[in-house]
Design a protein around this motif. Structure first.
Motif, PDB file in Angstrom:
ATOM      1  N   CYS A  20       0.829  -1.205   0.000  1.00  0.00           N
ATOM      2  CA  CYS A  20       0.000   0.000   0.000  1.00  0.00           C
ATOM      3  C   CYS A  20       0.866   1.259   0.000  1.00  0.00           C
ATOM      4  N   TYR A  21       0.489   2.189  -0.837  1.00  0.00           N
ATOM      5  CA  TYR A  21       1.137   3.494  -0.961  1.00  0.00           C
ATOM      6  C   TYR A  21       2.566   3.413  -1.492  1.00  0.00           C
ATOM      7  N   ARG A  22       3.027   2.251  -1.872  1.00  0.00           N
ATOM      8  CA  ARG A  22       4.367   2.137  -2.437  1.00  0.00           C
ATOM      9  C   ARG A  22       4.324   2.469  -3.927  1.00  0.00           C
ATOM     10  N   THR A  23       5.322   3.198  -4.378  1.00  0.00           N
ATOM     11  CA  THR A  23       5.448   3.493  -5.795  1.00  0.00           C
ATOM     12  C   THR A  23       6.269   2.403  -6.473  1.00  0.00           C
ATOM     13  N   SER A  24       6.554   2.604  -7.742  1.00  0.00           N
ATOM     14  CA  SER A  24       7.347   1.641  -8.500  1.00  0.00           C
ATOM     15  C   SER A  24       8.824   1.689  -8.138  1.00  0.00           C
ATOM     16  N   VAL A  25       9.222   2.660  -7.311  1.00  0.00           N
ATOM     17  CA  VAL A  25      10.619   2.822  -6.921  1.00  0.00           C
ATOM     18  C   VAL A  25      10.799   2.354  -5.479  1.00  0.00           C
ATOM     19  N   ASP A  26      11.796   1.559  -5.227  1.00  0.00           N
ATOM     20  CA  ASP A  26      12.046   1.018  -3.897  1.00  0.00           C
ATOM     21  C   ASP A  26      12.232   2.133  -2.881  1.00  0.00           C
ATOM     22  N   LYS A  27      11.638   1.956  -1.709  1.00  0.00           N
ATOM     23  CA  LYS A  27      11.742   2.885  -0.577  1.00  0.00           C
ATOM     24  C   LYS A  27      10.920   4.148  -0.742  1.00  0.00           C
ATOM     25  N   VAL A  28      10.276   4.339  -1.890  1.00  0.00           N
ATOM     26  CA  VAL A  28       9.544   5.588  -2.142  1.00  0.00           C
ATOM     27  C   VAL A  28       8.042   5.331  -2.106  1.00  0.00           C
ATOM     28  N   PHE A  29       7.344   6.097  -1.284  1.00  0.00           N
ATOM     29  CA  PHE A  29       5.893   6.000  -1.115  1.00  0.00           C
ATOM     30  C   PHE A  29       5.260   7.308  -1.593  1.00  0.00           C
ATOM     31  N   ALA A  30       3.949   7.287  -1.850  1.00  0.00           N
ATOM     32  CA  ALA A  30       3.228   8.491  -2.278  1.00  0.00           C
ATOM     33  C   ALA A  30       1.857   8.516  -1.625  1.00  0.00           C
ATOM     34  N   ALA A  31       1.423   9.714  -1.232  1.00  0.00           N
ATOM     35  CA  ALA A  31       0.122   9.859  -0.573  1.00  0.00           C
ATOM     36  C   ALA A  31      -0.452  11.241  -0.860  1.00  0.00           C
ATOM     37  N   GLY A  32      -1.747  11.387  -0.599  1.00  0.00           N
ATOM     38  CA  GLY A  32      -2.421  12.665  -0.812  1.00  0.00           C
ATOM     39  C   GLY A  32      -2.606  12.967  -2.286  1.00  0.00           C
ATOM     40  N   ASP A  33      -2.589  14.243  -2.630  1.00  0.00           N
ATOM     41  CA  ASP A  33      -2.781  14.649  -4.025  1.00  0.00           C
ATOM     42  C   ASP A  33      -1.754  14.012  -4.951  1.00  0.00           C
ATOM     43  N   MET A  34      -0.557  13.768  -4.456  1.00  0.00           N
ATOM     44  CA  MET A  34       0.492  13.171  -5.277  1.00  0.00           C
ATOM     45  C   MET A  34       0.072  11.808  -5.809  1.00  0.00           C
ATOM     46  N   ARG A  35      -0.770  11.105  -5.046  1.00  0.00           N
ATOM     47  CA  ARG A  35      -1.210   9.764  -5.447  1.00  0.00           C
ATOM     48  C   ARG A  35      -2.619   9.771  -6.034  1.00  0.00           C
ATOM     49  N   ARG A  36      -3.543  10.539  -5.423  1.00  0.00           N
ATOM     50  CA  ARG A  36      -4.945  10.462  -5.840  1.00  0.00           C
ATOM     51  C   ARG A  36      -5.391  11.645  -6.702  1.00  0.00           C
ATOM     52  N   GLY A  37      -4.543  12.656  -6.851  1.00  0.00           N
ATOM     53  CA  GLY A  37      -4.938  13.832  -7.602  1.00  0.00           C
ATOM     54  C   GLY A  37      -5.660  14.830  -6.713  1.00  0.00           C
ATOM     55  N   GLN A  38      -6.178  15.890  -7.314  1.00  0.00           N
ATOM     56  CA  GLN A  38      -6.849  16.960  -6.573  1.00  0.00           C
ATOM     57  C   GLN A  38      -7.938  16.385  -5.675  1.00  0.00           C
ATOM     58  N   SER A  39      -7.902  16.752  -4.415  1.00  0.00           N
ATOM     59  CA  SER A  39      -8.887  16.216  -3.487  1.00  0.00           C
ATOM     60  C   SER A  39      -9.029  17.136  -2.289  1.00  0.00           C
ATOM     61  N   LEU A  40      -9.721  16.644  -1.248  1.00  0.00           N
ATOM     62  CA  LEU A  40     -10.010  17.434  -0.068  1.00  0.00           C
ATOM     63  C   LEU A  40      -8.895  17.316   0.968  1.00  0.00           C
ATOM     64  N   VAL A  41      -8.831  18.308   1.856  1.00  0.00           N
ATOM     65  CA  VAL A  41      -7.867  18.268   2.957  1.00  0.00           C
ATOM     66  C   VAL A  41      -8.069  17.021   3.806  1.00  0.00           C
ATOM     67  N   VAL A  42      -9.322  16.653   4.040  1.00  0.00           N
ATOM     68  CA  VAL A  42      -9.592  15.496   4.898  1.00  0.00           C
ATOM     69  C   VAL A  42      -9.098  14.195   4.252  1.00  0.00           C
TER      70      VAL A  42
END
Length: 487
Positions: free
Chosen positions: A440-462
């Protein structure tokens, strides 16, 4: 619940706010949280519904019936602890969240829903006023180092969670202050930035290191490079840290490809809004974009467009018109058809109440001007049939325009960060990472994760807070083999 018949006895109470003519003279918050007595009454409206759909309607799964009951009982500190158990920053969401929880409220099926957002606002403000919000430093240190790129709500939530379980967390931000789009994308009259500053102090006491003015990536355009004091490569982060989380915001705006787009006076909303926040913070801003005395047209009917309206009103615009491409939604939703989901209905923001002409089903055809400066906008009426837009014959019209603000949403995070890490993207240009199953939340690069807008695009603060918290758990498990953090 504390008072089982409360929902039948009491009406929903809106938070008090300063009248529009007065509040447009300043950039301070103008909504006042409930009093103790008012909060108690509003909490009694939370009914014993059996299945609290509000919990699922809330992206962070706030335990809403529990803290409503605690507020009714006067157990405010316990209510705060319950609220904090799922939400790191309720002072943010209690001010700017659109409250999907209220749309899911069971009472809302045939009555006004419980004022969940106003009670949340009350609880966290009560906590700060009473000195209950204190640092929670870890009892032990793990020796593991985590870099977080982007200091918006996702990055802040992930940083706080990881620091509290003993990791050494460094949060990198390209701007001069912490907060990301919270800091420079949300007007101060909706959320004063002192709330961010208080959390930064708390997190510093918990062991988080903040580094501002730092670009992570490569090949940034000149205007972004000018913000930063230094640049760090992904290779350096890989060398210095045991894990990296990318939590930047969706800052690539949707453009308007029409003739005249190049004219002076046509700007993206995010070229307009941050400048006023900087001025409010005491910065000297060169060539600030001002709406003072101008005929302003805002293209885009969402929250960002509304923020442009509110800021233009405070500048003293001569007139403000807001266009939306879609048809005008109904004033009330068809609750039996949509409950407990987020409904499509007409929403009037506080900025609209301050003065604005709104128009729907309008498409911009071109912009015209003289000497390179925009003077008018040419538009046409459109109609929607079977999901397709068609221009209404002979409906073209023009409007005077000295300032045109493009607020049509954001398409993706800035590509320079993801490209620098060589991360696989999804079809929308976001970091490709799942939230289900292994990795979960892991990118295609080892040790690198992504979350928030970086992963899901424009969204809410919550949603950003939720993803930051969940990603922190996955990183903790990646580093330690297991995690005690909640998901």
């Amino acid at each position: 619940m504390g008072k089982i018949t409360g929902f039948m006895e009491f009406q929903r109470l809106q938070e008090a706010s300063e009248e529009p003519k007065k509040r447009t003279k300043h950039y301070k918050e103008f909504t006042v949280h409930l009093s103790d007595a008012e909060a108690k009454v509003q909490a009694t409206r939370c009914m014993d519904c059996g299945i609290p759909f509000c919990n699922n309607g809330c992206p962070v799964n706030n335990i809403i019936p529990d803290w409503n009951d605690l507020v009714y009982s006067g157990a405010y500190k316990q209510a705060l602890d319950t609220l904090h158990s799922t939400n790191n920053f309720p002072e943010f969401t209690g001010r700017i969240c659109p409250a999907p929880c209220e749309s899911a409220c069971t009472l809302g099926i045939n009555s006004d829903p419980v004022g969940i957002k106003s009670i949340e606002h009350f609880i966290i403000d009560k906590g700060w006023e009473s000195g209950w919000v204190v640092p929670q430093p870890p009892s032990i240190k793990t020796g593991k180092k985590v870099a977080i790129v982007g200091s918006g709500p996702a990055g802040m939530a992930a940083a706080q969670q990881l620091a509290r379980v003993g990791h050494d967390v460094t949060l990198f931000e390209k701007n001069d202050r912490i907060g990301g789009l919270l800091r420079y994308g949300i007007p101060d009259f909706k959320m004063e930035k002192s709330h961010i500053d208080l959390r930064v102090k708390q997190m510093e006491a918990e062991g988080v290191t903040f580094r501002t003015g730092v670009l992570v990536g490569k090949d940034f355009p000149a205007n972004i490079i000018n913000w930063a004091k230094e640049t760090i490569s992904p290779e350096q982060l890989d060398k210095d840290f045991d894990a990296v989380i990318l939590t930047g915001g969706a800052e690539q705006p949707r453009d308007l490809p029409v003739p005249g787009r190049e004219l002076r006076g046509v700007h993206f909303a995010m070229d307009f809004l941050p400048l006023q926040n900087k001025v409010n913070a005491g910065d000297k801003v060169k060539d600030q974009i001002l709406a003072t005395g101008k005929h302003v047209i805002v293209i885009g009917g969402g929250d960002t467009g509304s923020d442009c309206v509110g800021t233009s009103n405070r500048h003293g615009a001569a007139s403000i018109v807001q266009f939306e491409l879609l048809p005008q939604p109904p004033e009330t939703e068809n609750k039996p058809m949509v409950w407990p989901y987020w409904p499509t209905k007409l929403r009037t923001s506080s900025s609209h109440e301050e003065g604005c002409e709104r128009d729907w089903a309008v498409a911009t055809k071109r912009l015209e001007g003289k000497n390179g400066k925009v003077e008018k906008l040419i538009a046409a009426r459109v109609e929607w049939k079977d999901g397709r837009m068609q221009e209404v014959p002979d409906s073209e019209f023009e409007m005077k325009a000295d300032l045109v603000l493009l607020a049509m949403g954001f398409v993706s995070p800035v590509a320079q960060v993801l490209d620098a890490f060589s991360i696989d993207k999804d079809a929308r240009g976001n970091a490709k990472a799942t939230t289900d199953g292994d990795g979960c939340y892991r990118t295609s690069v080892d040790k690198v994760f992504a979350a928030g807008d970086m992963r899901r695009g424009q969204s809410l603060v919550v949603w950003a807070i939720r993803e930051g918290r969940q990603c922190a758990r996955e990183v903790d498990a990646f580093l330690m083999g297991e995690s005690v953090l909640p998901r």
